[in-house]
Each structure stands twice: as structure tokens, then as C-alpha cells.
Design a protein around this motif. Sequence first.
Motif, PDB file in Angstrom:
ATOM      1  N   THR A 150       0.839  -1.200   0.000  1.00 21.74           N
ATOM      2  CA  THR A 150       0.000   0.000   0.000  1.00 21.74           C
ATOM      3  C   THR A 150       0.872   1.248   0.000  1.00 21.74           C
ATOM      4  O   THR A 150       0.597   2.215  -0.719  1.00 21.74           O
ATOM      5  N   ASP A 154       1.010   4.194  -2.731  1.00 19.40           N
ATOM      6  CA  ASP A 154       0.802   5.586  -2.318  1.00 19.40           C
ATOM      7  C   ASP A 154       1.957   6.467  -2.777  1.00 19.40           C
ATOM      8  O   ASP A 154       1.751   7.561  -3.311  1.00 19.40           O
ATOM      9  N   ASN A 158       1.785   9.504  -5.500  1.00 14.37           N
ATOM     10  CA  ASN A 158       2.178  10.850  -5.068  1.00 14.37           C
ATOM     11  C   ASN A 158       3.343  11.372  -5.897  1.00 14.37           C
ATOM     12  O   ASN A 158       3.393  12.560  -6.246  1.00 14.37           O
TER      13      ASN A 158
END
Length: 523
Positions: A150, A154, A158
Motif C-alpha cells: 500500500t 501511495d 504521489n
Amino acid sequence: MSGKRKRVVLTIKDKLDIIKKLEDGGSSKQLAVIYGIGETTVRDIRKNKEKIITYASSSDSTSLLAKRKSMKPSMYEELDKAMLEWFNQQRAKGNPISGPICAKRAEFFFYALGMDGDFNPSAGWLTRFKQRHSIREINIRNERLNGDETAVEDFCNNFRDFIEQENLQPEQIYNADETGLFWKCLPSRTTVVKGKCTVPGHNLGEERITVMCCTNATGLHKLKLCVVGKARKPRSFKSTDTLNLPVSYFSQKGAWMDLSIFRQWFDKIFVPQVREYLRSKGLQEKAVLLLDNSPTHPNENVLRSDDGQIFAKYLPPNVASLIQPLGQGVIAAMKRNYRAGLLHNNLEEGNDLKSFWKKLTLLDALYEIAMAWNLVKPVTISRAWKQILPAIEEKEGLDFDEDISGATVATILQHTKGLENVTPENLEKWLEIDSTEPGYEVLTDSEIIRRAQGQTDESSENDEERIELIPEKHINHTTALQWTENLLDYLEQQGDMILPDRLVIRKLRATIRNKQKMTNPGQ
């Protein structure tokens, strides 16, 4: 009459900016006017340059450096140094860290350093420790296990948003990573053991260098390798000017990358070479350098060009090992190329293995490793970025020829006298012998303590000779037993000594008595 100058208190970031301007030829007088401070203040900043840079380099937050105005020392300075060294190493390894773990470690170092007084590693102490070193977050969870998928997703999302916002192309996105290289290690017909060289009488540690690779995401701009060796000018360099070497060469007593070398490399090599490359491509002179959390990588605020257009960005500790591009087969390909090149050179020169090994110098190795880096294909590099930049392979349309394989190396070995019978297993061990070798020095608890106390580990041949000349002091059982009896008497006179301490000494006394009986049965 001119009014009194208003007192200006500079932030750490201001001081770093002044240091950069001084290094680029700025005058104290001009900078004093620009920042509204006295020339004496500018001179003090110059004098304390290394202290300021070291402090900023170990900081975890750029934004906090822009606010912090002092390098307020800890009440327990040695403990602070030990904890920061330990914390940086744990973060680089991706080991789990939490507030309670830090508190327990701080208590250990406090007593191991022999510090006086009472120490309570409370939440308040931890908060102040984080503030002193601009550490944003202390909790790092399960980084070394199966990885945080995860967190990877992420970060990638980003980062893609970030490069879109900054309008960066793959040509402007770079990665650098260090590794240890045993440059004089040869394969064995029997086995390869880490820490041992196949040539008798030689230690791999003595033939280890740190090599740092750096390239952009397309693989079309590979910077010269940065190499750190032990000697400032090795004998094999002779009259060779280090500026003319095929690599950027630095020296450090342990052949490790450190904060100072990395910063020099960034300012004097990375920034100018990236500017030149982007200019040649007609691109804006703007780039980001993606790094892991090695203790040798300074704070982002230190790694920034004067105009702020070329800068560093860090991978989160819990994803670095999973997606750092150079760690996804690129460095491994460079090392395979290097080792295959050594064998090929030996074959061409028709040497027997022993004479080839004896003649091989560090200068030879640097030329060979530079060639090995040149042979790493752009597709190998672009493919390593696929998790972060999934569209790059299609965009670049690069050819997919494979890099050198173990089978290719095995073919060369079959024609190398003395190595014809190396097994596939031992060949693979040889190719992978330094695959996990870090580019930074990993300190034990004892070494962290010595460093915190300001003790150095410098040694020389004279030190070794001195050790050999000092006869070993032999302590017999009777003397050891007497010391133990005296210590036990002392402990039992102290009302505050807890029972387990006495039991440990009593057990030790019994062990020594038994040894004495076995040596002298009649006693």
C-alpha cells in the motif's frame, strides 16, 4: 546619525545558503548587507561551516530547518550522538522503530556510555530528541518484512503527481545508489565464502571499495561512477591526475561513502553534469534526484542547487528496498559486466590466474568498472523504473537485448586456465558475493559508543606492531578467584544491590572454582 541595526537571528537554512554563497566566491561584506547581519556573524558561519552542515545533513525535515534558529545541544550530548547514529542506521535498514523502542535504546546507551545521574527516556525526552534533529516521524513499521504494498502504491501515485506538477520529463528524473565492491575477488573451484578471498593470504575487506551509480530514468544519461577508496592517491595512480580518471574518485579511511563526500559529489559533479546534459537536450535545467534513507545522504535542504531547480527527494524507508530503480537489477548488471570483463582480460592476455591477480591494480579495476557501467543497457535501467514510471518503456521505444548472463560468464570460465571446473553454484556465489554489501559503514553498538565518546578507530601498521610486542597477560585461576571473592564481598556490603547481581557473581565464582579443581585436582 545612522540608527542601530536591528538584530537578525538567522535560521539554519539561512546559514546553509550563506555557506553555499561563500563557497561560490561571495564576499562576507556583500552577504552581511544582503542578510542584514554583521561581517563577524558571516565569518563565524564560515568558521562553523562543517558543524552547521553536519547538523543540517542529519536532519529529517527541510521545513523545520527553515524555522530552527539554533543548534541547541542536548543535556546528554554523547547519548544524543549515539541515538542519532543508531536511529539513522535503523531507518536506512528499514527496521521497525517506535517510541518505546527508542526509549529502551536510549536507556541502554545511557548506561553503556557510563553517564552519571538519573535518566528517564520519557515522551518529553523523545519529543525534544525529534525536535533537535528535525525528525518528523519516529514510527516506522515492518519495513523489512514483505514490504508495504500500500505504501508503495501511495508513494508512486504521489510521486507521479509531483512530477506532473513540477513538469518533469523522464530525462529529468535521476536515482543514485551506493554499493560495496570486492574489486579483486576471483571465483573458486570449490567454494566462495563471504569475507574470504580465493587467493590465500588476502582479505576481501582490504580490497573493497564503495561504488555509487547515478542515472536518469531513460538510462540515456549515466553519470561517471563515483568511487570511494581508502587511499587519497593509491600507488597504482602514480602520476595519474585523479581528474583524468574514468570515475569520480574520493578517499575515506574505511572506503565508505560519507555525508561530506556525498555533498561534494552532489554540488561539484551531479549538478553541473545534469545541467550540461539537459542543456544539450533543450530541456529546462531542472531535475530531481531520488534517494534512499542511507545515513550518508544529507538532508534534502543540503542537496539543492543554488537556484533550487536541481534537488533531492527521498523514498520512504518502507518502500526503498522494493522500488529503488538502481536496486532492481541495474547495479547487479554492472557488477556482472565487471567480473566478466576481468576474466575476459585475463583470457586475452594469456596469463595464468595467479599472475593476473598479482598484477591487477586499483587503477585497472577503475577502468574496468567504468567500462562495465558503460555496458549497462538503457533498457535495463528504464525497465527498473517501471513501478514508479510505468509508461517509460513504451515511450522510449528501447531495444530489449539482455545484459550479460551467468551462462556467458560460465563460457568464459571454461576457457580460463585454473577455473575450468568452477561449479554453477560457486559461479553464482561469486557473482553475488557483494550483492548485499552496503556503501555506508554499519556500526556495532560498541562502535557507536566509541564514536559518541569521540574515540577514533584509526589504526596503522605501527599499531599492529605495537600490539604484537605487548606480551599477553596471563591471569591464573587463583588470582581470578580472589578478585571474584573481593567483588562478591563488596556487593554484599551494599544494601542497594539486588539479589540477581549477587547470584551472577556467585555463579561465576563456582565456575572458576571448578576450573581450578580440573587444573589442580589435588587442591
